[in-house]
Design a protein around this motif. Sequence first.
Motif, mmCIF file in Angstrom:
data_model
loop_
_atom_site.group_PDB
_atom_site.id
_atom_site.type_symbol
_atom_site.label_atom_id
_atom_site.label_comp_id
_atom_site.label_asym_id
_atom_site.label_seq_id
_atom_site.Cartn_x
_atom_site.Cartn_y
_atom_site.Cartn_z
ATOM 1 N N LYS A 120 0.822 -1.214 0.000
ATOM 2 C CA LYS A 120 0.000 0.000 0.000
ATOM 3 C C LYS A 120 0.857 1.265 0.000
ATOM 4 O O LYS A 120 0.514 2.243 -0.679
ATOM 5 N N PHE A 121 1.981 1.249 0.746
ATOM 6 C CA PHE A 121 2.771 2.469 0.942
ATOM 7 C C PHE A 121 4.057 2.510 0.117
ATOM 8 O O PHE A 121 4.835 3.450 0.246
ATOM 9 N N LEU A 122 4.271 1.520 -0.739
ATOM 10 C CA LEU A 122 5.486 1.530 -1.560
ATOM 11 C C LEU A 122 5.588 2.842 -2.340
ATOM 12 O O LEU A 122 4.641 3.232 -3.030
ATOM 13 N N PRO A 123 6.735 3.531 -2.275
ATOM 14 C CA PRO A 123 6.870 4.798 -3.006
ATOM 15 C C PRO A 123 7.284 4.556 -4.456
ATOM 16 O O PRO A 123 8.199 3.786 -4.741
ATOM 17 N N PHE A 124 6.596 5.265 -5.378
ATOM 18 C CA PHE A 124 6.901 5.113 -6.799
ATOM 19 C C PHE A 124 7.158 6.458 -7.468
ATOM 20 O O PHE A 124 6.962 6.609 -8.667
ATOM 21 N N ASN A 140 4.054 11.864 -5.936
ATOM 22 C CA ASN A 140 3.043 11.537 -4.923
ATOM 23 C C ASN A 140 2.312 10.239 -5.254
ATOM 24 O O ASN A 140 1.135 10.066 -4.960
ATOM 25 N N VAL A 141 3.043 9.312 -5.875
ATOM 26 C CA VAL A 141 2.470 8.025 -6.262
ATOM 27 C C VAL A 141 2.878 6.976 -5.235
ATOM 28 O O VAL A 141 4.073 6.748 -5.005
ATOM 29 N N GLU A 142 1.908 6.320 -4.617
ATOM 30 C CA GLU A 142 2.188 5.291 -3.613
ATOM 31 C C GLU A 142 1.352 4.056 -3.899
ATOM 32 O O GLU A 142 0.196 4.140 -4.309
ATOM 33 N N GLY A 143 1.938 2.921 -3.628
ATOM 34 C CA GLY A 143 1.225 1.663 -3.711
ATOM 35 C C GLY A 143 1.400 0.952 -5.033
ATOM 36 O O GLY A 143 1.514 1.576 -6.089
ATOM 37 N N LEU A 144 1.422 -0.372 -4.955
ATOM 38 C CA LEU A 144 1.639 -1.172 -6.153
ATOM 39 C C LEU A 144 0.517 -0.992 -7.165
ATOM 40 O O LEU A 144 0.765 -0.841 -8.367
ATOM 41 N N PRO A 196 10.998 1.636 -6.376
ATOM 42 C CA PRO A 196 10.965 1.983 -4.953
ATOM 43 C C PRO A 196 12.344 2.094 -4.304
ATOM 44 O O PRO A 196 12.468 2.729 -3.245
ATOM 45 N N GLN A 197 13.380 1.488 -4.890
ATOM 46 C CA GLN A 197 14.715 1.597 -4.299
ATOM 47 C C GLN A 197 15.256 3.029 -4.383
ATOM 48 O O GLN A 197 16.034 3.451 -3.527
ATOM 49 N N SER A 198 14.833 3.755 -5.395
ATOM 50 C CA SER A 198 15.242 5.153 -5.555
ATOM 51 C C SER A 198 14.144 5.867 -6.346
ATOM 52 O O SER A 198 14.311 6.181 -7.521
#
Length: 793
Positions: free
Chosen positions: A157-161, A164-168, A195-197
């Motif tokens: 749900k909270f993975l950063p992409f 302001n984009v979050e979630g798979l 999500p790593q960077s």
Amino acid sequence: MKRAMISLALGAVVAGFSLWSAMWVLPLPQRLAEADSTVVEWRNGEPAHVFLAPDGRWRLQTQLKKVDPHYIEALIGYEDKRFYTHGGIDLRAIVRATTSNIRHGRVVSGASTLTMQLVRMVEPRPRTLRSKIIEAFRAAQLEQHLSKDEILAAYLKFLPFGRNVEGLETAAWMYFGHDATALSPAEIATLLAVPQSPNQRYPTPKNAARLRSARADIAAELLEAARLLRGAAPENLSDAQALAQIEAQPLPTRLRSMPREMPHFAIWLRQQYPGVPRLRSTIDASTQRTVEKFATSHRGRIMRLGANNAAVVVIDHESGALRAALGNFDFDDLINQGQIPGFAVRRSSGSLLKPIILAQAIDAGIALPSHLVADVPVDYSGYQPQNYSEEFNGLVRLDDALSRSLNIPFVRLVERLGVAPFLEMLRRLGAEGIDPRPGYYGLSVAIGGISATPLEIAGMYTALARRGERAPLYFLKADEDADYGNAFAYRRGSFSPGAARLVAEVMSQRGRPDSLALRRIRATPNRYAWKTGTSMGLRDAWTAGFGAQHTAAIWTGNFDNRGQTGVVGSQAAAPLFFDIMEAVDSGLNFAAMTPESASTTAIDELSEVEVCAYSGHLPTSACTHKKTVQIPTDSTPTAPCPFHTLRDIDEATGLALNLECRQSRPHQTRSYVVWPTSVRRTMKDAGYKLPAKPPGFAPGCGPSGYDTRPSIVSPAPDTVFALLSDISPAEQMLPLIAETHEAGARFSWFVNGEYLGSAPSGEALWWEPKRGAHEIVVSDARGGSARVRVLIE
């Protein structure tokens, strides 16, 4: 030494107990409860409108059971191989990472578990040793409170992409344009790399090289570990070949915009179901876009007529599902209150309820479409309804009255039905805005006295489209993941199938009002049952109706309640109604319902009955011509023809005879058409040729005394009149009119016992009224009389 060991052990126990207690006493990170973006979906499950989450991020609900299992396998294999066995802290990974980093003299490997990464997402801190310790504690705490699946779901749900984009799920839509249920190997590697960077790798031309390199590195590592699904014909692919397939796939180069379609309906629906992250609507994307396209194309024409706002509702009346809902022309039109969801705003219904009145009257046995009825001035204690044209037709068939939207015949029908039973019918049909106070409504309910939303109007009309049974209107599609209950109220049995069909046939007799201009487009236009409505003051213009599959309601007008001369149903709303219906519905086919081709059920709905060819009522012996019409099987009218009468005419004098006189005199029996005085007066004023009155009765040969007594036509009993103070009473005189069957009768009029004057039967004596209560009496030469009471204010 022994004491020191004991102290150390006690300290360890106390420390351990304190840590354990803290895990249960300290609240979990607050952001774990952060709400997702609300998503309103099309009927097929694709997002139609996505709202920002309360914290300003795009974060779609990610359901673990709907995530591609190959992605989960790759994620755990790459980020946290022992996720399902450790307690939030992977000591083996810590030892491995520490050894590797010392050997290389720099940080080349991390030991953060997925749980620790989740802590960092919801409680970001500086990357220090102290922060690592806190993260380790928080990770252990989460493992005590949440299951592994709950931790994994929160992580996704909270993975950063990036940005302001979050979630798979969000990333799958904004990167690739689809959900996360089925991901290709290249997409999986991309979603692991960003999500790593996030800010250095999210899709943008500037980040393309970095993202491509990271995707290849991750894919190579996972292929080597047999953790990544291979491409086509995987059994024949080497790692290098599989990697080459992944590298050949194009990278996303931009973030796709989140869909923001049908804003009026999406915002309204979210208000109905606050806090529900995913709302699967019944709206069909193609139908909605068709409605929006035609509304846009008609906007200029409608605004030139004086209406700045519009609303459209389309229902699949077979299922009851809402297929399109337009709230206004332009959501961004702030000048004209464009953000109001017009489909849910109650407006005066104008003449839209007349088909329902007719259906109810047919079932009550007091009306048929073929009935000839009066269209004359009426006065109900000061309420004097008018037709839109401000003219009266004298006599008119009910089906013609409905087609022409005449008001007087339907006000009279509601008078006979009763206001309360009619209101109860509307409630059964889904009208929810009716005031419950007894006596609140009067006869004006027939012609706009009831306000309703386009949603309610369309719901009511489904009863006409569905053989008398209202559709179970709903706008949310329930599925296994629905967080909402039933979204409709089911009301059965509004009126009979036969009444519904008869009314539908009348409603479909007229084609679209602009058909001449469109004849070149469609030589044989589809047939639809439809009705227009225009409110008093020209503030609301409606058209509602149905075809074979869909029922639609169109409203045009102004939310600021300004009236304009062009805001008329047939001009403003009807052309838009027909364009929409011709695009989404195949039209009615009443030919398929003839006795020769109809099903047994359809035939049983209607029976045939013989009626007077002139009046459409049941024939009497005076009706010289008859015809056959259809009526509902379970509802038979009982009122005989009110217009034809038989008279026995003395051959010598030409006057009428009663039973006794005709036994001794040569005579002929003749049939006459008798119009009520009000009808004769209206038809005479309109220039029509009047039928000859039956001759009066010969002296001493009249009917019973009761029949010869005069009856007062005007004023009506218990009428209340209001004198206008700025107009002379002499200019506000009231007509006193009475009538009888006796030939040459003349009546004397009295007001409060004082003689006023005399006048022939059917003609007016004018009276200058005075304020107060008055008793008006009329009498004939035989002593027969009648009286009414009126109040002048």
